[in-house]
Design an enzyme around this catalytic site. Structure first.
Site, PDB file in Angstrom:
ATOM      1  N   LYS A 115      46.239  34.601  35.158  1.00 62.29           N
ATOM      2  CA  LYS A 115      45.178  34.512  36.176  1.00 62.29           C
ATOM      3  C   LYS A 115      45.021  33.065  36.588  1.00 62.29           C
ATOM      4  O   LYS A 115      45.305  32.148  35.814  1.00 62.29           O
ATOM      5  CB  LYS A 115      43.863  35.011  35.577  1.00 62.29           C
ATOM      6  N   GLY A 227      28.177  45.570  45.192  1.00 62.32           N
ATOM      7  CA  GLY A 227      29.168  44.606  45.652  1.00 62.32           C
ATOM      8  C   GLY A 227      30.013  45.198  46.755  1.00 62.32           C
ATOM      9  O   GLY A 227      31.021  45.870  46.497  1.00 62.32           O
ATOM     10  N   GLY A 229      32.172  44.079  48.883  1.00 57.75           N
ATOM     11  CA  GLY A 229      33.159  43.092  49.357  1.00 57.75           C
ATOM     12  C   GLY A 229      34.483  43.783  49.614  1.00 57.75           C
ATOM     13  O   GLY A 229      34.517  44.920  50.088  1.00 57.75           O
TER      14      GLY A 229
HETATM   15  N1  GLU Z   1      43.546  40.443  41.233  1.00 56.71           N
HETATM   16  C1  GLU Z   1      43.880  41.806  40.996  1.00 56.71           C
HETATM   17  C2  GLU Z   1      43.498  42.233  39.589  1.00 56.71           C
HETATM   18  O1  GLU Z   1      42.624  41.677  38.966  1.00 56.71           O
HETATM   19  C3  GLU Z   1      45.320  42.083  41.342  1.00 56.71           C
HETATM   20  C4  GLU Z   1      46.315  41.321  40.540  1.00 56.71           C
HETATM   21  C5  GLU Z   1      47.722  41.446  41.071  1.00 56.71           C
HETATM   22  O2  GLU Z   1      47.918  42.129  42.061  1.00 56.71           O
HETATM   23  O3  GLU Z   1      48.608  40.818  40.478  1.00 56.71           O
HETATM   24  O4  GLU Z   1      43.999  43.181  39.082  1.00 56.71           O
END
Ligand code: GLU
Length: 425
Positions: A115, A227, A229
């Protein structure tokens, strides 16, 4: 572990990384995993902290802090989004990276967890400033990311345009097109059909299975969305389109709009686009976000950030199903309270795994340079989400555990097996 200069004990309830470690420890004990594995999965494998200087429109230079955390790569290259948020912290990114490891494992994707995050407020930045920040981030982290190393994607306050700039910057550094370095790209430059609403759609496939299990008829079932969004607005429109659900309340940072007879998510979306909020949508009553969470509805969908259902309000949640489209909305203490109340909880790394699943499909299409039709994406997504829900439900019945613990058991087992096979312990 350093926690932004604040004692861990003070944050035990709210610090997401403390929460993620607690969930891990809990699962390691139930599974009785090798002590070495237990220690390894508590911590990220790698993380970098960067400072990104950006030329602002007024000519000044502003320096933004950013992170990229790789939690575990036993199953494959790391995968996970990048968040642009004013309240971003290293600990939040660490927790989210760990949840990506469990999410990818649970979905049987050949990927690990990572992340990223940048402390910034994109709402106050011009498109030019955002582009320079996005490119600057890649300039700082390019050596740890890559199509076979770590593949970022959109997350809170990042979008396909940001992904396009980042992919382009990485391609320039590599000296060749590198579509596979990032997912969630616009369709024209290597994106996949169905990625834009994949998080919502995937979670709704899971909700369909959960409703069957709870004998809840989704046609006319009431839904409250916390939320409204990126994910939340698609949850509203698709829940109505696919199942005929009745959306009775939605909220954003300014408050909530409620109508017991139901709201039109598409019109509401338009109202939010024009006025900047869902509040004051004609024909609705203003209620607070807290009141929304405690409404007597069939399904409650937390769709924004962490720590929304806590020990403070869990006992007053009335929904039959809580579908966590957000990451980390329920604290471990609140989890136990919900379980005792008989609430059927769809844990975040199951319920919101549709995004990364279609991201994986996007990677596969990029590698093969062959693109699928929408229908194929949806069918494959449905299959994966349904299989994951079934595996979690089976374990939850077999071990008499709540759904989050059951999801951890499924996910951690696979990662532990991979670590053992690779000889890491
Ligand atoms: N941000 C999204 C999640 O928390 C997608 C992550 C991705 O597509 O790699 O799952």
């Amino acid at each position: 572990m350093e926690s932004q200069g604040v004692a861990v004990e003070e944050l035990a309830v709210v610090n997401p990384f403390v929460m993620a470690q607690k969930q891990c420890d809990d699962c390691s004990s139930i599974l009785n995993v090798d002590p070495g594995i237990r220690e390894i999965i508590r911590e990220p494998m790698q993380e970098i902290h960067v400072s990104i200087p950006v030329r602002m429109d007024d000519g000044s230079i502003k320096v933004f802090k950013g992170f990229r955390v790789i939690h575990n790569t036993a199953l494959g290259p790391a995968k996970g989004g990048i968040r642009f948020h004013p309240d971003e912290t290293a600990d939040t990114v660490r927790a989210l990276a760990a949840w990506m490891t469990w999410k990818c494992s649970l979905m049987e994707l050949p990927l690990g967890g990572g992340k990223g995050g940048v402390i910034c407020n994109p709402k106050e930045m011009s498109p030019g400033e955002l582009e320079r920040l996005s490119r600057g981030y890649v300039e700082r982290v390019w050596h740890v990311i890559g199509p076979d190393k770590d593949i970022p994607a959109p997350d809170v306050y990042t979008n396909p345009q940001v992904m396009a700039w980042m992919m382009d910057e990485f391609s320039k550094i590599a000296g060749k097109n590198q579509f596979g370095v990032i997912t969630g790209k616009p369709l024209r430059i290597g994106g996949s059909f169905g990625r834009h609403d994949a998080t919502a759609r995937g979670g709704l496939y899971v909700l369909r299975e959960a409703a069957r299990h709870c004998r809840l008829n989704l046609r006319g079932a009431t839904l409250a969305i916390q939320g409204f969004g990126n994910a939340g607005s698609y949850v509203g429109s698709l829940a109505r389109e696919l199942f005929g659900c009745c959306i009775v309340a939605v909220s954003d940072s300014k408050g909530a709009a409620y109508n017991s007879m139901g709201l039109d998510p598409l019109l509401l979306n338009e109202h939010k686009r024009v006025t900047g909020s869902v509040v004051d949508y004609p024909g609705t009553e203003y209620i607070t976000q807290e009141e929304l969470l405690e409404l007597d509805v069939d399904v409650l969908c937390p769709c924004s950030l962490e720590n929304v259902i806590t020990v403070e309000n869990a006992a007053r949640i009335k929904a039959t199903i809580v579908a966590e489209f957000a990451n980390g909305p329920t604290t471990p203490e609140a989890d136990s309270i919900l379980y005792e109340k008989g609430v059927h909880l769809l844990p975040d790394f199951l319920c919101n795994a549709g995004g990364v699943t279609v991201s994986y499909f996007e990677m596969v299409q990029n590698f093969n340079m062959f693109y699928w039709e929408e229908k194929e994406v949806y069918e494959r997504l449905d299959k994966k989400m349904t299989a994951a829900y079934d595996s979690v439900l089976d374990i939850s019945r077999e071990y008499k555990l709540n759904m989050r613990r059951a999801a951890y058991i499924v996910a951690v087992r696979r990662v532990a097996e991979a670590m053992q096979l690779r000889g890491w312990v």
